[in-house]
Scaffold this motif. Structure first.
Motif, PDB file in Angstrom:
ATOM      1  N   ALA A   1     -25.040 -19.120 -88.099  1.00  0.00           N
ATOM      2  CA  ALA A   1     -24.870 -18.322 -89.305  1.00  0.00           C
ATOM      3  C   ALA A   1     -25.878 -17.177 -89.286  1.00  0.00           C
ATOM      4  N   ALA A   2     -25.697 -16.215 -90.170  1.00  0.00           N
ATOM      5  CA  ALA A   2     -26.562 -15.033 -90.198  1.00  0.00           C
ATOM      6  C   ALA A   2     -28.023 -15.403 -90.461  1.00  0.00           C
ATOM      7  N   ASP A   3     -28.271 -16.505 -91.183  1.00  0.00           N
ATOM      8  CA  ASP A   3     -29.648 -16.886 -91.497  1.00  0.00           C
ATOM      9  C   ASP A   3     -30.306 -17.707 -90.382  1.00  0.00           C
ATOM     10  N   GLY A   4     -29.588 -17.913 -89.254  1.00  0.00           N
ATOM     11  CA  GLY A   4     -30.174 -18.648 -88.142  1.00  0.00           C
ATOM     12  C   GLY A   4     -29.843 -20.125 -88.106  1.00  0.00           C
ATOM     13  N   THR A   5     -29.050 -20.608 -89.048  1.00  0.00           N
ATOM     14  CA  THR A   5     -28.656 -22.015 -89.057  1.00  0.00           C
ATOM     15  C   THR A   5     -27.477 -22.234 -88.114  1.00  0.00           C
ATOM     16  N   TRP A   6     -27.627 -23.184 -87.197  1.00  0.00           N
ATOM     17  CA  TRP A   6     -26.564 -23.541 -86.261  1.00  0.00           C
ATOM     18  C   TRP A   6     -25.800 -24.749 -86.788  1.00  0.00           C
ATOM     19  N   SER A   7     -24.500 -24.821 -86.506  1.00  0.00           N
ATOM     20  CA  SER A   7     -23.716 -25.971 -86.942  1.00  0.00           C
ATOM     21  C   SER A   7     -22.580 -26.226 -85.964  1.00  0.00           C
ATOM     22  N   THR A   8     -22.156 -27.483 -85.902  1.00  0.00           N
ATOM     23  CA  THR A   8     -21.032 -27.863 -85.057  1.00  0.00           C
ATOM     24  C   THR A   8     -20.467 -29.190 -85.536  1.00  0.00           C
ATOM     25  N   PRO A   9     -19.150 -29.349 -85.511  1.00  0.00           N
ATOM     26  CA  PRO A   9     -18.574 -30.653 -85.864  1.00  0.00           C
ATOM     27  C   PRO A   9     -18.828 -31.648 -84.735  1.00  0.00           C
ATOM     28  N   VAL A  10     -19.046 -32.895 -85.088  1.00  0.00           N
ATOM     29  CA  VAL A  10     -19.263 -33.935 -84.080  1.00  0.00           C
ATOM     30  C   VAL A  10     -18.861 -35.283 -84.656  1.00  0.00           C
ATOM     31  N   THR A  11     -18.235 -36.097 -83.826  1.00  0.00           N
ATOM     32  CA  THR A  11     -17.904 -37.474 -84.193  1.00  0.00           C
ATOM     33  C   THR A  11     -18.545 -38.386 -83.160  1.00  0.00           C
ATOM     34  N   LEU A  12     -19.438 -39.230 -83.601  1.00  0.00           N
ATOM     35  CA  LEU A  12     -20.135 -40.141 -82.699  1.00  0.00           C
ATOM     36  C   LEU A  12     -19.396 -41.471 -82.657  1.00  0.00           C
ATOM     37  N   PRO A  13     -19.084 -41.984 -81.466  1.00  0.00           N
ATOM     38  CA  PRO A  13     -18.237 -43.170 -81.353  1.00  0.00           C
ATOM     39  C   PRO A  13     -18.913 -44.472 -81.726  1.00  0.00           C
ATOM     40  N   ALA A  14     -20.247 -44.499 -81.695  1.00  0.00           N
ATOM     41  CA  ALA A  14     -20.932 -45.769 -81.946  1.00  0.00           C
ATOM     42  C   ALA A  14     -22.262 -45.528 -82.640  1.00  0.00           C
ATOM     43  N   ALA A  15     -22.707 -46.530 -83.381  1.00  0.00           N
ATOM     44  CA  ALA A  15     -24.002 -46.444 -84.041  1.00  0.00           C
ATOM     45  C   ALA A  15     -25.109 -46.544 -83.008  1.00  0.00           C
ATOM     46  N   GLY A  16     -26.276 -46.029 -83.361  1.00  0.00           N
ATOM     47  CA  GLY A  16     -27.407 -46.112 -82.452  1.00  0.00           C
ATOM     48  C   GLY A  16     -28.260 -44.867 -82.508  1.00  0.00           C
ATOM     49  N   SER A  17     -29.119 -44.744 -81.518  1.00  0.00           N
ATOM     50  CA  SER A  17     -30.041 -43.619 -81.443  1.00  0.00           C
ATOM     51  C   SER A  17     -29.551 -42.601 -80.416  1.00  0.00           C
ATOM     52  N   TYR A  18     -29.605 -41.336 -80.790  1.00  0.00           N
ATOM     53  CA  TYR A  18     -29.153 -40.249 -79.933  1.00  0.00           C
ATOM     54  C   TYR A  18     -30.287 -39.237 -79.756  1.00  0.00           C
ATOM     55  N   ARG A  19     -30.162 -38.440 -78.706  1.00  0.00           N
ATOM     56  CA  ARG A  19     -31.122 -37.368 -78.453  1.00  0.00           C
ATOM     57  C   ARG A  19     -30.376 -36.050 -78.379  1.00  0.00           C
ATOM     58  N   LEU A  20     -30.914 -35.045 -79.078  1.00  0.00           N
ATOM     59  CA  LEU A  20     -30.323 -33.718 -79.136  1.00  0.00           C
ATOM     60  C   LEU A  20     -31.211 -32.759 -78.343  1.00  0.00           C
ATOM     61  N   PHE A  21     -30.595 -31.944 -77.465  1.00  0.00           N
ATOM     62  CA  PHE A  21     -31.337 -30.981 -76.658  1.00  0.00           C
ATOM     63  C   PHE A  21     -30.802 -29.575 -76.918  1.00  0.00           C
ATOM     64  N   ALA A  22     -31.669 -28.683 -77.362  1.00  0.00           N
ATOM     65  CA  ALA A  22     -31.297 -27.290 -77.599  1.00  0.00           C
ATOM     66  C   ALA A  22     -31.887 -26.436 -76.483  1.00  0.00           C
ATOM     67  N   ASP A  23     -31.013 -25.779 -75.717  1.00  0.00           N
ATOM     68  CA  ASP A  23     -31.394 -24.959 -74.565  1.00  0.00           C
ATOM     69  C   ASP A  23     -31.162 -23.502 -74.930  1.00  0.00           C
ATOM     70  N   PHE A  24     -32.239 -22.692 -74.995  1.00  0.00           N
ATOM     71  CA  PHE A  24     -32.114 -21.323 -75.491  1.00  0.00           C
ATOM     72  C   PHE A  24     -33.265 -20.461 -74.993  1.00  0.00           C
ATOM     73  N   THR A  25     -33.109 -19.149 -75.161  1.00  0.00           N
ATOM     74  CA  THR A  25     -34.171 -18.185 -74.877  1.00  0.00           C
ATOM     75  C   THR A  25     -34.242 -17.195 -76.029  1.00  0.00           C
ATOM     76  N   PRO A  26     -35.331 -17.186 -76.784  1.00  0.00           N
ATOM     77  CA  PRO A  26     -35.452 -16.199 -77.861  1.00  0.00           C
ATOM     78  C   PRO A  26     -35.466 -14.779 -77.288  1.00  0.00           C
TER      79      PRO A  26
END
Length: 320
Positions: free
Chosen positions: A134-159
């Motif tokens: 979004a214009a204010d810098g907020t990123w979003s994406t739909p996601v459906t996780l198949p199972a409960a538990g712990s996940y890790r998110l990795f953001a790969d970028f270059t300012p």
């Protein structure tokens, strides 16, 4: 993308065991590159020995990437740290700078301002997501996780700043529900199948030593020689280390249209594992207009004369 291998080494803070390969299917990477030929814009490896994490420090940061939520003055702000398994969710996050402001300008790499990888800590689930900003810098994406538990998110970028190189930040994500941990396949087979395609892995992963990995794609016993470019390459490889989910992202040797790289059946990568251990490799490739992911469990063993980075001693379905 320029010719050569790209690597992003990340780090995550908690230990967990691997689990069965959910990430092998239509819509269902760790390694430092060596040598490092002409890298595509912004992908100077801040987590590799001898590289600093952005221009904010004169000291090399040899920590594998993805284990830190903050690095080089930038922070991953996960606005939805909890989701519900089995339901449609919207994942929201932002990257904040040294002043706490949300970043709104990025360098584009492989056609995207930011690449997002989501993996369960047991490595059963793998997603390469394409969020929108979004214009204010907020990123979003739909996601459906198949199972409960712990996940890790990795953001790969270059300012889009002169003194900051490519960064990968990581954060934990929880999915509520009933959790049952499957088992990770043993690192014994070098062949896997996905959606009618057979992918064969040739080569070994070594800690502290560069090695070539070649993944060959075939269908119905015939080599696939018309792979299609996906995000500027014929294949993308992500590897996650068992235990702490250190994240390694490797790009292939060569690129479409460079005059030497063929569109299959083989896709080669040059990679160096940051340590001995078990890794889960996820190969993304596109054919007939569909992106598929093939997964392998591999063991990186110490080899004589191959140094292991000291920093490691101290301290991996597509949805479009």
């Amino acid at each position: 993308m320029n010719t050569g291998v790209k690597i992003i080494a990340f780090t995550a803070a908690l230990a967990a065991t691997f689990a069965a390969a959910y990430g092998v299917g239509a819509a269902t990477g760790p390694l430092a590159s060596d040598p490092e030929p002409a890298a595509h814009a912004g992908h100077n490896r801040p987590a590799s020995p001898g590289h600093s994490a952005g221009g904010h420090s004169g000291h090399a940061d040899t920590t594998p990437a993805g284990l830190q939520i903050s690095r080089a003055g930038y922070t991953l702000d996960l606005k939805t740290p909890r989701l519900t398994a089995g339901e449609d969710n919207e994942l929201r996050f932002a990257i904040r700078d040294q002043e706490g402001q949300q970043v709104t300008t990025y360098r584009r790499e492989h056609g995207k301002e930011l690449h997002l990888i989501l993996a369960s800590r047991d490595l059963v689930t793998y997603r390469h997501l394409h969020p929108t900003r979004a214009a204010d810098g907020t990123w979003s994406t739909p996601v459906t996780l198949p199972a409960a538990g712990s996940y890790r998110l990795f953001a790969d970028f270059t300012p889009a700043t002169e003194d900051t190189t490519n960064l990968t930040l990581g954060a934990d994500l929880a999915a509520s529900g009933t959790y049952q941990a499957p088992a990770l396949p043993e690192p014994a087979t070098t062949t896997t199948t996905v959606d009618g395609y057979t992918v064969t892995l040739d080569g070994d992963l070594h800690p502290g030593k560069a090695a070539e990995l070649t993944l060959t794609v075939s269908r119905d016993g015939r080599p696939v020689t018309d792979l299609q470019p996906y995000l500027g390459a014929y294949g993308h490889l992500v590897a996650l280390r068992s235990g702490d989910l250190a994240y390694l992202h490797v790009h292939p040797n060569g690129e479409p249209g460079d005059g030497t790289t063929e569109p299959g059946p083989g896709i080669s990568f040059t990679a160096t594992a940051p340590s001995a251990g078990t890794y889960r490799l996820f190969l993304d490739f596109q054919h007939d207009g569909t992106v598929r992911t093939a997964a392998f469990t591999v063991q990186a063993d110490r080899t004589a004369g191959a140094p292991e980075p000291a920093a490691d001693e101290e301290h991996g379905n597509h949805r479009h």
